[in-house]
Design a protein around this motif. Structure first.
Motif, mmCIF file in Angstrom:
data_model
loop_
_atom_site.group_PDB
_atom_site.id
_atom_site.type_symbol
_atom_site.label_atom_id
_atom_site.label_comp_id
_atom_site.label_asym_id
_atom_site.label_seq_id
_atom_site.Cartn_x
_atom_site.Cartn_y
_atom_site.Cartn_z
ATOM 1 N N ALA A 238 19.965 -11.726 -7.114
ATOM 2 C CA ALA A 238 21.421 -11.855 -6.971
ATOM 3 C C ALA A 238 22.084 -12.058 -8.330
ATOM 4 O O ALA A 238 23.123 -11.459 -8.625
ATOM 5 C CB ALA A 238 21.751 -13.020 -6.043
ATOM 6 N N ILE A 239 21.488 -12.908 -9.167
ATOM 7 C CA ILE A 239 22.077 -13.186 -10.486
ATOM 8 C C ILE A 239 22.001 -11.946 -11.369
ATOM 9 O O ILE A 239 22.961 -11.605 -12.078
ATOM 10 C CB ILE A 239 21.387 -14.392 -11.134
ATOM 11 N N ASP A 240 20.881 -11.228 -11.340
ATOM 12 C CA ASP A 240 20.754 -9.997 -12.128
ATOM 13 C C ASP A 240 21.793 -8.966 -11.704
ATOM 14 O O ASP A 240 22.398 -8.288 -12.542
ATOM 15 C CB ASP A 240 19.353 -9.412 -11.954
ATOM 16 N N GLU A 241 21.998 -8.841 -10.384
ATOM 17 C CA GLU A 241 22.975 -7.885 -9.875
ATOM 18 C C GLU A 241 24.385 -8.265 -10.304
ATOM 19 O O GLU A 241 25.185 -7.412 -10.701
ATOM 20 C CB GLU A 241 22.880 -7.810 -8.350
ATOM 21 N N GLU A 242 24.701 -9.565 -10.237
ATOM 22 C CA GLU A 242 26.031 -10.021 -10.637
ATOM 23 C C GLU A 242 26.258 -9.809 -12.129
ATOM 24 O O GLU A 242 27.346 -9.421 -12.565
ATOM 25 C CB GLU A 242 26.207 -11.493 -10.268
ATOM 26 N N LEU A 243 25.225 -10.047 -12.939
ATOM 27 C CA LEU A 243 25.336 -9.816 -14.385
ATOM 28 C C LEU A 243 25.559 -8.333 -14.683
ATOM 29 O O LEU A 243 26.347 -7.966 -15.555
ATOM 30 C CB LEU A 243 24.073 -10.318 -15.089
ATOM 31 N N ARG A 244 24.857 -7.483 -13.937
ATOM 32 C CA ARG A 244 24.987 -6.050 -14.162
ATOM 33 C C ARG A 244 26.394 -5.551 -13.830
ATOM 34 O O ARG A 244 26.997 -4.794 -14.593
ATOM 35 C CB ARG A 244 23.967 -5.296 -13.311
ATOM 36 N N VAL A 245 26.924 -6.023 -12.715
ATOM 37 C CA VAL A 245 28.243 -5.569 -12.273
ATOM 38 C C VAL A 245 29.364 -6.136 -13.140
ATOM 39 O O VAL A 245 30.337 -5.469 -13.453
ATOM 40 C CB VAL A 245 28.464 -5.953 -10.795
ATOM 41 N N SER A 246 29.218 -7.391 -13.555
ATOM 42 C CA SER A 246 30.325 -8.075 -14.241
ATOM 43 C C SER A 246 30.314 -7.876 -15.754
ATOM 44 O O SER A 246 31.250 -8.290 -16.433
ATOM 45 C CB SER A 246 30.274 -9.568 -13.942
ATOM 46 N N LEU A 256 38.161 -10.502 -9.999
ATOM 47 C CA LEU A 256 37.673 -9.177 -9.657
ATOM 48 C C LEU A 256 37.914 -8.919 -8.175
ATOM 49 O O LEU A 256 37.925 -9.842 -7.363
ATOM 50 C CB LEU A 256 36.183 -9.067 -9.981
ATOM 51 N N PRO A 257 38.100 -7.643 -7.778
ATOM 52 C CA PRO A 257 38.414 -7.343 -6.371
ATOM 53 C C PRO A 257 37.430 -7.928 -5.378
ATOM 54 O O PRO A 257 37.829 -8.411 -4.317
ATOM 55 C CB PRO A 257 38.385 -5.807 -6.349
ATOM 56 N N GLN A 258 36.122 -7.927 -5.710
ATOM 57 C CA GLN A 258 35.139 -8.420 -4.754
ATOM 58 C C GLN A 258 35.105 -9.943 -4.651
ATOM 59 O O GLN A 258 34.467 -10.485 -3.749
ATOM 60 C CB GLN A 258 33.734 -7.906 -5.116
ATOM 61 N N ASN A 259 35.799 -10.640 -5.569
ATOM 62 C CA ASN A 259 35.766 -12.110 -5.574
ATOM 63 C C ASN A 259 37.088 -12.766 -5.224
ATOM 64 O O ASN A 259 37.116 -13.865 -4.683
ATOM 65 C CB ASN A 259 35.326 -12.624 -6.950
ATOM 66 N N ARG A 260 38.210 -12.100 -5.545
ATOM 67 C CA ARG A 260 39.492 -12.801 -5.446
ATOM 68 C C ARG A 260 39.881 -13.153 -4.009
ATOM 69 O O ARG A 260 40.617 -14.120 -3.795
ATOM 70 C CB ARG A 260 40.591 -12.019 -6.136
ATOM 71 N N ILE A 261 39.388 -12.384 -3.026
ATOM 72 C CA ILE A 261 39.674 -12.737 -1.635
ATOM 73 C C ILE A 261 39.058 -14.084 -1.310
ATOM 74 O O ILE A 261 39.684 -14.960 -0.697
ATOM 75 C CB ILE A 261 39.160 -11.641 -0.686
ATOM 76 N N ARG A 262 37.804 -14.286 -1.735
ATOM 77 C CA ARG A 262 37.134 -15.565 -1.487
ATOM 78 C C ARG A 262 37.799 -16.704 -2.247
ATOM 79 O O ARG A 262 37.903 -17.823 -1.746
ATOM 80 C CB ARG A 262 35.651 -15.462 -1.865
ATOM 81 N N VAL A 263 38.251 -16.427 -3.461
ATOM 82 C CA VAL A 263 38.966 -17.450 -4.230
ATOM 83 C C VAL A 263 40.238 -17.857 -3.500
ATOM 84 O O VAL A 263 40.569 -19.052 -3.401
ATOM 85 C CB VAL A 263 39.290 -16.925 -5.650
ATOM 86 N N PHE A 264 40.952 -16.875 -2.966
ATOM 87 C CA PHE A 264 42.196 -17.141 -2.249
ATOM 88 C C PHE A 264 41.924 -17.945 -0.979
ATOM 89 O O PHE A 264 42.644 -18.893 -0.651
ATOM 90 C CB PHE A 264 42.876 -15.810 -1.917
#
Length: 521
Positions: A238-246, A256-264
């Motif tokens: 999971a961490i490797d995938e997140e590092l790759r994408v971000s 980021l679009p995939q995170n801001r909904i959860r932040v909200f």
């Protein structure tokens, strides 16, 4: 996997909740004591404003402590963050104890302690979510809520005991409970030196060997244990995938679009917790009990102590029997509905049958309102008390969890500040309408839960992306209050015994799952 090291580690971290609860609980009762009012010059003209300031300065400190600690813990880890938080808290507690009649010094001590409380309130749920096995993550998150309520209960009864046991002519009535803040602060400091650093944080910092070592220690498992290796590989993947994408981004990932909904969603769930009205009771329970018909400081403090016991007992029952069975969504929805009903009943009865100022004992209407307060307490203790802390600590990606949790907790403290400033003034000026206001707000909160809050119980931290892939509002197929199976494209299936490869879930589509399900059955 479930062993004494895991539970003692969690119990040590939960001292942060004990510190949180005690410090927020004792001050409301202490400010009601005659000796406190005399020492700090409170009277009918300034009492509401000064009491609001004393309570609110802690929240102001908490807000900034939460934000600061998010950056500190990202660089230096969870356990050192807990140690620093406890030291700062104890400095503030010592300043409070040292003052006798200087309000500015008291405000300063409360604000400094708030820095430590805010930091601890951010660190504890984060740490618990990172060390907990998925199957009991809800229980350990609820244990944090229970530790807060337990701290509140202890503070209420210490206040009652000192009010009864010490003369109002001296300073000990309020100084003893204020000084006892140092106990949980010291326990957290020494506990932080003993516990192991979060394996997930170590892996994220590139210290994978040490992360595996700490995971083995906490789980009391051999490094080659298949279940432990699966957990370790899931975290690393999971961490490797997140590092790759971000591409190495940090706090900016929150937007980021995939995170801001959860932040909200995390922002609004913490706002909802504060506007449920619980802190109106936590901070000002003696004042509110007096308002609805209990006469005398001793009577209101005793009722407040009982309120603390009810909170602790029912949060423990939720922890032991319902935390994982009921999940997250159902308790939040039912809790909001029942809290709304209790607050509306109190407001209506107080408007129609206000207590007589010269009554020697509570009227039947007052007793009914007190019962409603306890019903509210039970509802909150089994829903909006423990669940939001678990929820905001588990829905975010590992890489930015500390920033997102800090945002959620900072939101909590900011609106906690608003409520603590508003309530004494509102009770003085609009009376029964204060309860009606909280009743309406809880009704809106129930609507929010029904359409927005997903069920996260049993979902691995590394697989939350799929759960929130449908946007801020859920699809109609997700509106049930049972536990759904969330597939990669956001659709929902409730298929018994469906085995999905967690690492490939993002590539799994609804038609593929349907065909697999047909083949299996």
């Amino acid at each position: 996997m479930f062993n004494y090291r895991l539970y003692t580690t969690a119990a040590t971290a939960c001292v942060g909740g004990l510190l949180f609860g005690y410090d927020t609980g004792f001050i409301g009762s202490a400010t009601q004591m005659a000796s406190f009012e005399r020492d700090f010059g409170l009277n009918s003209a300034n009492s509401a404003n000064i009491k609001g300031n004393i309570v609110a300065t802690l929240q102001a400190g908490c807000f900034f402590g939460t934000i600061f600690m998010s950056f500190f813990t990202a660089r230096y880890g969870r356990r050192w963050g807990m140690a620093i938080a406890s030291l700062v808290f104890n400095i503030g507690a010592a300043v409070q104890v040292a003052t006798v009649s200087d309000l500015n010094m008291l405000y300063a001590g409360r604000a400094i302690s708030g820095l430590g409380v805010g930091a601890a309130s951010m660190l504890t749920p984060t740490y618990l979510s990172e060390v907990a096995p998925r199957s009991i993550r809800g229980k350990l998150g609820t244990a944090y809520g229970f530790s807060i309520f337990f701290g509140i209960m202890i503070s209420y009864w210490i206040d009652y005991g000192t009010q009864q046991g010490f003369s109002p002519d001296g300073h000990l009535q309020w100084r003893v409970p204020m000084g006892l803040q140092l106990v949980p602060g010291a326990l957290l400091f020494f506990g932080a030196l003993w516990i192991k650093e979060s394996p997930r944080w170590l892996i994220k910092r590139g210290k994978r060997d040490l992360g595996l070592e700490n995971l083995c220690y906490i789980r009391m498992a051999h490094p080659e244990d298949p279940e432990l290796q699966q957990e370790f590989q899931d975290v690393c993947f999971a961490i490797d995938e997140e590092l790759r994408v971000s591409h190495g981004a940090t706090i900016s990932e929150m937007f980021l679009p995939q995170n801001r909904i959860r932040v909200f969603i995390g922002f609004w769930i913490m706002v909802a917790q504060q506007f449920s009205g619980t802190n109106a009771l936590t901070y000002y329970a003696p004042l509110l009990f007096t308002k609805i018909g209990l006469t005398g400081t001793a009577s209101s403090l005793f009722a407040t102590g009982v309120y603390g016991i009810v909170k602790s007992v029912f949060s423990m029952l939720f922890l032991l029997f319902l935390a994982e069975r009921a999940g997250r969504r159902l308790p939040l929805f039912v809790g909001a509905i029942s809290m709304a009903a209790a607050m509306i009943v109190i407001g209506v009865v107080l408007a129609c049958k206000p207590p007589a100022a010269d009554a020697a004992s509570p009227s039947s209407a007052s007793i009914g309102m007190i019962v409603m307060v306890y019903i509210f307490c039970v509802s909150y203790s089994m829903s909006w008390g423990p669940v939001p802390f678990t929820y905001v600590s588990e829905i975010y990606p590992n890489r930015i969890r500390e920033y997102c949790v800090a945002m959620g907790l900072a939101t909590q403290w900011a609106f906690n500040y608003c409520v603590s400033r508003i309530v004494p003034i509102a009770m003085q000026n609009i009376g029964w309408r204060t309860f009606l206001m909280f009743g309406i707000l809880n009704t809106l909160i129930a609507i929010f839960v029904f359409f927005v809050i997903r069920e996260t119980s049993g979902v691995a931290l590394e697989h939350m992306d799929n759960l929130f892939s449908t946007g801020f509002f859920m699809k109609p197929s997700q509106w049930n209050l049972r536990k759904p199976v969330i597939i990669g494209n956001g659709d929902v299936l409730e298929i018994a015994d469906l085995d999905i490869d967690a690492k490939n879930v993002k590539a799994t589509h609804l038609e593929d799952v349907e065909s697999r399900a047909s083949a299996d059955h």
